[in-house]
Design a protein around this motif. Structure first.
Motif, PDB file in Angstrom:
ATOM      1  N   SER A 260       0.898  -1.294  -0.153  1.00  0.00           N
ATOM      2  CA  SER A 260      -0.068   0.084   0.166  1.00  0.00           C
ATOM      3  C   SER A 260       0.958   1.196  -0.181  1.00  0.00           C
ATOM      4  O   SER A 260       0.538   2.325  -0.679  1.00  0.00           O
ATOM      5  N   VAL A 261       1.929   1.227   0.797  1.00  0.00           N
ATOM      6  CA  VAL A 261       2.803   2.543   0.739  1.00  0.00           C
ATOM      7  C   VAL A 261       3.408   2.708  -0.692  1.00  0.00           C
ATOM      8  O   VAL A 261       3.436   3.833  -1.152  1.00  0.00           O
ATOM      9  N   GLU A 262       3.757   1.676  -1.536  1.00  0.00           N
ATOM     10  CA  GLU A 262       4.376   1.705  -2.723  1.00  0.00           C
ATOM     11  C   GLU A 262       3.357   2.235  -3.547  1.00  0.00           C
ATOM     12  O   GLU A 262       3.492   3.268  -4.539  1.00  0.00           O
ATOM     13  N   ARG A 263       2.006   1.819  -3.591  1.00  0.00           N
ATOM     14  CA  ARG A 263       0.862   2.211  -4.358  1.00  0.00           C
ATOM     15  C   ARG A 263       0.681   3.450  -4.203  1.00  0.00           C
ATOM     16  O   ARG A 263       0.322   4.284  -5.123  1.00  0.00           O
ATOM     17  N   SER A 264       0.539   4.239  -3.070  1.00  0.00           N
ATOM     18  CA  SER A 264       0.164   5.527  -2.707  1.00  0.00           C
ATOM     19  C   SER A 264       1.544   6.578  -3.207  1.00  0.00           C
ATOM     20  O   SER A 264       1.156   7.635  -3.893  1.00  0.00           O
TER      21      SER A 264
END
Length: 270
Positions: A260-264
């Motif tokens: 999720s961090v990488e996607r955001s």
């Protein structure tokens, strides 16, 4: 020593058959049909380009290198370890052969009893070397072969019946010397045991020694055999850790990652 039995000490390629290095023998004819042994055989704008192989044969002497191996490789191949490439003509410093490279390996005559004594070229299309020769490869579609032979080192007389050097007398061309026997008594006085001569009474059995039984030295004599003291220590921790059982579901729950961090972060990039 006949010239045919002398080892080859140098190999060269010349662009002019009349400019063979002094002391070298020109190989300008094939061995089987006496045809032209030109290694290039090509014409360029009316000028004929030729290459000829030549060799030097010398009596073996201490420290002198002799030819022990020959190889023919492609011009883009790596030179084999220990070999030297004959890549230029000795008279004009031009490229020696085309599309191929002639590689030679020398060794000091002090380290070997065998050397190459003859190099020959076979006519185009002939692939079977003569008896006693070894086929190396092709140079301008001609087969290159060599012949190995043993040679007598200076200072050592070879026994024709036993095939080994005679230890008592040394012969060289022009002079003969008698070897001095070694005094073994002075060496034996410094040994920690009394050596006795070997008696040929029959086959040796396992454990038989060449020395007196009272003075026999064994390889591990005087070394105590004992286990490491840590083996008997009460503080020695040899417990094996318990590895808990985990199902596939437990592993997925413990190590799951949704990125999720990488996607955001990727969403903020314009």
């Amino acid at each position: 020593m006949a010239d045919v039995d002398r080892p080859i000490t140098q190999v060269a390629i010349v662009a002019d058959s009349t400019r063979c290095p002094p002391g070298f023998t020109l190989i300008d004819r094939t061995y089987d049909r006496r045809d032209d042994a030109d290694l290039w055989r090509d014409g360029l704008f009316g000028r004929k380009v030729v290459r000829f192989l030549c060799v030097e044969k010398m009596p073996p002497s201490p420290g002198r290198d002799v030819l022990v191996d020959v190889a023919v490789i492609g011009e883009r191949d790596a030179i084999p370890a220990g070999f030297t490439c004959v890549d230029f003509t000795s008279d004009t410093r031009e490229k020696a052969v085309k599309k191929k490279m002639l590689c030679v390996r020398y060794m000091s005559s002090d380290l070997t009893n065998d050397a190459i004594c003859e190099l020959i070229l076979l006519t185009k299309g002939v692939r079977r070397p003569p008896n006693g020769y070894t086929l190396v490869g092709e140079l301008n579609y001609m087969g290159l072969c060599y012949k190995m032979a043993g040679f007598r080192k200076p200072g050592v007389q070879m026994d024709s019946h036993q095939g080994h050097a005679n230890d008592s007398t040394f012969h060289t061309q022009g002079y003969t010397t008698q070897s001095t026997p070694m005094n073994m008594s002075s060496l034996a006085s410094n040994l920690p045991y009394n050596p006795t001569p070997y008696k040929k009474n029959g086959p040796l059995e396992r454990g038989t020694s060449f020395t007196d039984s009272a003075h026999t030295l064994q390889a591990l004599q005087g070394l105590p055999f004992e286990l490491n003291r840590k083996v008997f220590s009460d503080d020695l921790d040899i417990s094996i850790p318990q590895i808990p059982y985990k199902s596939i579901m437990d592993i997925e729950n413990q190590y799951s990652y949704d990125f999720s961090v990488e996607r955001s972060a990727a969403a903020r990039v314009p």
